[in-house]
Design a protein around this motif. Sequence first.
Motif, PDB file in Angstrom:
ATOM      1  N   ALA A   1       0.796  -1.121  -0.047  1.00 13.92           N
ATOM      2  CA  ALA A   1      -0.061  -0.128   0.075  1.00 13.92           C
ATOM      3  C   ALA A   1       0.822   1.311  -0.107  1.00 13.92           C
ATOM      4  O   ALA A   1       0.422   2.318  -0.719  1.00 13.92           O
ATOM      5  CB  ALA A   1      -0.875  -0.003   1.264  1.00 13.92           C
ATOM      6  N   LEU A   2       1.926   1.181   0.816  1.00 13.12           N
ATOM      7  CA  LEU A   2       3.094   2.165   0.775  1.00 13.12           C
ATOM      8  C   LEU A   2       3.584   2.529  -0.555  1.00 13.12           C
ATOM      9  O   LEU A   2       3.530   3.851  -1.070  1.00 13.12           O
ATOM     10  CB  LEU A   2       4.138   1.959   1.750  1.00 13.12           C
ATOM     11  N   ARG A   3       3.876   1.558  -1.335  1.00 17.09           N
ATOM     12  CA  ARG A   3       4.563   1.552  -2.520  1.00 17.09           C
ATOM     13  C   ARG A   3       3.442   2.290  -3.670  1.00 17.09           C
ATOM     14  O   ARG A   3       3.754   3.176  -4.344  1.00 17.09           O
ATOM     15  CB  ARG A   3       4.750   0.136  -3.011  1.00 17.09           C
TER      16      ARG A   3
ATOM     17  N   PHE B   1      10.930  -7.976  13.183  1.00 24.51           N
ATOM     18  CA  PHE B   1      10.416  -7.833  11.656  1.00 24.51           C
ATOM     19  C   PHE B   1      10.135  -6.686  11.002  1.00 24.51           C
ATOM     20  O   PHE B   1      10.671  -6.327   9.995  1.00 24.51           O
ATOM     21  CB  PHE B   1       8.988  -8.833  11.532  1.00 24.51           C
ATOM     22  N   LEU B   2       9.767  -5.774  11.986  1.00 23.53           N
ATOM     23  CA  LEU B   2       9.584  -4.397  11.523  1.00 23.53           C
ATOM     24  C   LEU B   2      10.757  -3.358  11.125  1.00 23.53           C
ATOM     25  O   LEU B   2      11.110  -2.841  10.363  1.00 23.53           O
ATOM     26  CB  LEU B   2       8.478  -3.313  12.512  1.00 23.53           C
ATOM     27  N   MET B   3      11.710  -3.802  12.132  1.00 15.73           N
ATOM     28  CA  MET B   3      13.177  -3.267  11.878  1.00 15.73           C
ATOM     29  C   MET B   3      13.803  -3.840  10.687  1.00 15.73           C
ATOM     30  O   MET B   3      14.790  -3.061  10.153  1.00 15.73           O
ATOM     31  CB  MET B   3      13.890  -3.601  13.148  1.00 15.73           C
ATOM     32  N   ARG B   4      13.465  -5.039   9.971  1.00 13.93           N
ATOM     33  CA  ARG B   4      14.124  -5.225   8.852  1.00 13.93           C
ATOM     34  C   ARG B   4      13.198  -4.838   7.544  1.00 13.93           C
ATOM     35  O   ARG B   4      13.733  -4.868   6.319  1.00 13.93           O
ATOM     36  CB  ARG B   4      14.032  -6.717   8.692  1.00 13.93           C
ATOM     37  N   LEU B   5      12.050  -3.967   7.546  1.00 14.02           N
ATOM     38  CA  LEU B   5      11.366  -3.701   6.666  1.00 14.02           C
ATOM     39  C   LEU B   5      12.154  -2.461   5.872  1.00 14.02           C
ATOM     40  O   LEU B   5      11.884  -2.554   4.750  1.00 14.02           O
ATOM     41  CB  LEU B   5       9.818  -3.037   7.005  1.00 14.02           C
ATOM     42  N   PRO B   6      12.841  -1.427   6.573  1.00 12.03           N
ATOM     43  CA  PRO B   6      13.418  -0.414   5.735  1.00 12.03           C
ATOM     44  C   PRO B   6      14.080  -0.898   4.908  1.00 12.03           C
ATOM     45  O   PRO B   6      14.346  -0.609   3.654  1.00 12.03           O
ATOM     46  CB  PRO B   6      14.123   0.261   6.704  1.00 12.03           C
TER      47      PRO B   6
ATOM     48  N   ALA C   1      20.561   1.030   6.361  1.00 16.15           N
ATOM     49  CA  ALA C   1      19.698   0.969   5.076  1.00 16.15           C
ATOM     50  C   ALA C   1      19.202   2.276   4.897  1.00 16.15           C
ATOM     51  O   ALA C   1      19.138   2.849   3.874  1.00 16.15           O
ATOM     52  CB  ALA C   1      18.653   0.168   5.408  1.00 16.15           C
ATOM     53  N   VAL C   2      18.928   2.922   6.129  1.00 17.69           N
ATOM     54  CA  VAL C   2      17.941   4.350   5.983  1.00 17.69           C
ATOM     55  C   VAL C   2      19.021   5.317   5.430  1.00 17.69           C
ATOM     56  O   VAL C   2      18.635   6.280   4.634  1.00 17.69           O
ATOM     57  CB  VAL C   2      17.217   4.643   7.197  1.00 17.69           C
ATOM     58  N   ASP C   3      20.156   5.263   6.150  1.00 16.36           N
ATOM     59  CA  ASP C   3      21.214   6.288   5.897  1.00 16.36           C
ATOM     60  C   ASP C   3      21.677   6.331   4.379  1.00 16.36           C
ATOM     61  O   ASP C   3      21.997   7.156   3.793  1.00 16.36           O
ATOM     62  CB  ASP C   3      22.424   6.092   6.699  1.00 16.36           C
TER      63      ASP C   3
ATOM     64  N   ASN D   1       9.441  11.296   3.423  1.00 20.25           N
ATOM     65  CA  ASN D   1       9.964  11.276   4.746  1.00 20.25           C
ATOM     66  C   ASN D   1       9.334  10.341   5.957  1.00 20.25           C
ATOM     67  O   ASN D   1       8.086  10.245   6.088  1.00 20.25           O
ATOM     68  CB  ASN D   1       9.469  12.708   5.561  1.00 20.25           C
ATOM     69  N   PHE D   2      10.417   9.280   6.263  1.00 20.78           N
ATOM     70  CA  PHE D   2       9.807   8.445   7.007  1.00 20.78           C
ATOM     71  C   PHE D   2       9.899   8.634   8.669  1.00 20.78           C
ATOM     72  O   PHE D   2      11.145   8.903   8.961  1.00 20.78           O
ATOM     73  CB  PHE D   2      10.666   6.957   6.875  1.00 20.78           C
ATOM     74  N   ALA D   3       8.848   8.708   9.395  1.00 18.76           N
ATOM     75  CA  ALA D   3       8.629   8.910  10.802  1.00 18.76           C
ATOM     76  C   ALA D   3       9.013   7.694  11.281  1.00 18.76           C
ATOM     77  O   ALA D   3       8.281   6.673  11.293  1.00 18.76           O
ATOM     78  CB  ALA D   3       7.500   9.385  11.016  1.00 18.76           C
TER      79      ALA D   3
END
Length: 254
Positions: free
Chosen positions: A55-57, A90-95, A129-131, A146-148
């Motif tokens: 959905a984000l995509r 799991f969430l921390m691997r999503l980025p 990954a984010v950096d 912008n990812f919060a």
Amino acid sequence: MLFALRRLLPKKKLPKTFHRHEIPRHVAIIMDGNGRWAAERGLPRTAGHYAGMGALRRTIRAASDLGIDVLTVFAFSTENWKRPQEEVDFLMRLPQEFLETDLPELMEKNVQVRMSGSREGLPVHTLQAVDTAIKKTKNNTGMILNFALNYGSRAEIVTAVRKITTLVAEGKLDPHDIDEKSFSQYLYTAGLPDPDLLIRCSGEIRLSNFLLWQLAYAELWFTDVYWPDFKGEHLLAAIEAFRKRDRRYGGIKL
Ligand code: V07
């Protein structure tokens, strides 16, 4: 400038065009309902988060096509650490997962990636990954995505106050020079315009510690749709509502 939106609308609906000023510059989204979406299908919550990435995509594509300048999405709140360890991992691997597949398209669409949130407590692999994405997209001039991430609004304000008071104590800042505009520059969202429109999915009518300062004048739009089911047509419906509302900032219409 007019934007043709046929691609975003279900076939039956009328084609629409918007004028540039009718499009919010900054849209913020609370992507809620992933867990409930999964539960209704007898799936684990992680399956809901995964579907939420789809959905984000779609939403990034729609927002970029519409000419929105900034899209802020609430990916992980400081309260989310209370969830089961397995879900947090799991969430921390999503980025990483998201950027591995989507960074080429973000580059192609000229999207600039940013992050708003505390770096403290985030795993090194997530930050890396984010950096990397921030660095690779820093010269892109299209939409800002912008990812919060590890974000909490009160903590953000307290952090800003701490930075400001430290500067004052060191004699580097005069308290008289602190105003709303300069204060904003100490927030995680420094340099971004305030959101014009907040979208929250899944039927909750709350802000949940999201962008409390920045949403002062935003239009708020709520839907019962679970985030994994969110489509371009929902973004359009929110923008349509935004367009119709009178944004007077407490003044009167002349
Ligand atoms: C997450 C998928 C979307 C639905 C809401 C919760 C789950 C993308 C990212 C992301 C974050 C930073 C970044 C690139 C991508 C993400 C988390 C959760 C923690 F630079 N989706 N997504 N991060 N979900």
